[in-house]
Design an enzyme around this catalytic site. Structure first.
Site, PDB file in Angstrom:
ATOM      1  CB  SER A 145      -0.982  -0.213   1.081  1.00 46.54           C
ATOM      2  OG  SER A 145      -1.936   0.705   1.000  1.00 46.54           O
ATOM      3  CD  GLU A 239      -6.048  -4.465  -3.831  1.00 46.92           C
ATOM      4  OE1 GLU A 239      -5.572  -3.458  -3.147  1.00 46.92           O
ATOM      5  OE2 GLU A 239      -5.266  -5.261  -4.292  1.00 46.92           O
ATOM      6  CG  HIS A 269      -5.682  -2.694   0.257  1.00 46.61           C
ATOM      7  ND1 HIS A 269      -5.012  -2.210  -0.784  1.00 46.61           N
ATOM      8  CD2 HIS A 269      -5.205  -1.896   1.278  1.00 46.61           C
ATOM      9  CE1 HIS A 269      -3.960  -1.356  -0.690  1.00 46.61           C
ATOM     10  NE2 HIS A 269      -4.023  -1.223   0.547  1.00 46.61           N
TER      11      HIS A 269
END
Length: 303
Positions: A145, A239, A269
């Site tokens: 991320s 996502e 995610h």
């Protein structure tokens, strides 16, 4: 797909996504993820987790309890939108990966926004890499991320300055475009089971603090990766950050980088976090570990 996958997605949609949508500030986010990580995520008993330091700052070091010291070090930057998360929240997953890859690992505690906006995390990542490079043999850098975006921004910085490069780089669902120009932010807003799209701008503004989101040091989508080492990226097709992965992979491939891209169907995610319960998470870590061994020229891990 496993039987557990749809149940996990439903659970995350009803709990985590709702919480992230309604959380009142960074402190609440940090307390929540720390507590959930302690309860839900557990690393292999054969790996030792120790608090230590890297580049003069706190870090968590992971190494096998028995056997020789591995010659490969995974330098890992955790996710959390540059606002929350810590080495503790991601150490179990990274320990599982390190065991499979026959490596040791280190997770630096980089400074978080809004107390420490850009370039604090970026500067710390540079210092952590240099320190790791000085005391380790082969170094693989990775993250998820926001930490994945930080990893790729670090790689671009090293390339631009002609510094010694890592042997390889990997990223789970990286945040690579802080201009949020990807269509998936809108198209997958409903399908996404973890991240609330409506809060993306708010969180990133805490990090940017007035910095231009087109700066490659915050949005590596706009960086030059020519001459870079092998890169491995994965993302899920539902996502909101899907286009962040797809487009940076296309950019790196156009620049001649050897990129392996794995796009999975209907997984949440950064699903490898759920390696204790989700078969797809373990399969992804196994695949990545084998790739790391290939790049490092080793075959000592446990799959």
């Amino acid at each position: 797909m496993s039987v557990l996958r749809p149940f996990l997605n439903t659970y995350l949609r009803l709990t985590e996504k709702r919480f992230l949508k309604n959380a009142t500030g960074p402190d609440a986010l940090r307390r929540s993820i720390e507590t959930k990580a302690r309860l839900l995520f557990h690393g292999p008993l054969s790996m030792r987790l120790q608090r230590g330091a890297l580049a003069g700052h706190e870090a968590v070091w992971i190494s096998p309890r028995k056997g020789p010291e591995p010659q490969v070090t995974i330098l890992y930057f955790h996710g959390g939108g540059y606002v929350f998360g810590s080495p503790a929240t991601h150490a179990a997953m990274v320990a599982s990966l390190a065991k499979r890859a026959g490596a040791r690992a280190v997770l630096p505690r980089y400074p978080l926004a809004p107390e420490h906006p850009f370039p604090a995390a970026f500067d710390h990542a540079i210092a952590a890499y240099r320190a790791c490079r000085e005391q380790s043999g082969q170094v693989i850098i990775g993250g998820d991320s926001a930490g994945g975006g930080l990893t790729l921004a670090l790689l671009a910085h090293l390339l631009a300055r002609g510094e010694t490069l890592p042997e390889a780089v990997f990223a789970f669902s990286p945040l690579t475009d802080l201009t949020f120009s990807g269509r998936s932010l809108r198209d997958n807003a409903e399908a996404e089971v973890v991240l609330p799209a409506e809060r993306a701008q708010e969180m990133v503004q805490m990090y940017l603090n007035g910095e231009d989101p087109n700066n490659p040091s915050v949005s590596p989508l706009f960086a030059d990766f020519t001459g870079g080492p092998p890169v491995w990226v994965t993302a899920g097709d539902t996502e909101i950050l899907l286009d962040d992965s797809r487009r940076i992979v296309e950019r790196m491939q156009a620049q001649g980088v050897d990129v392996t891209y794995v796009e999975e169907v209907d997984l949440p995610h950064v699903w490898p976090l759920f390696h204790n319960s989700l078969p797809e998470a373990r399969a992804t870590l196994k695949t990545l570990a084998a790739w790391i061994e290939d790049q490092a020229g080793t075959s000592t891990g446990t799959l």
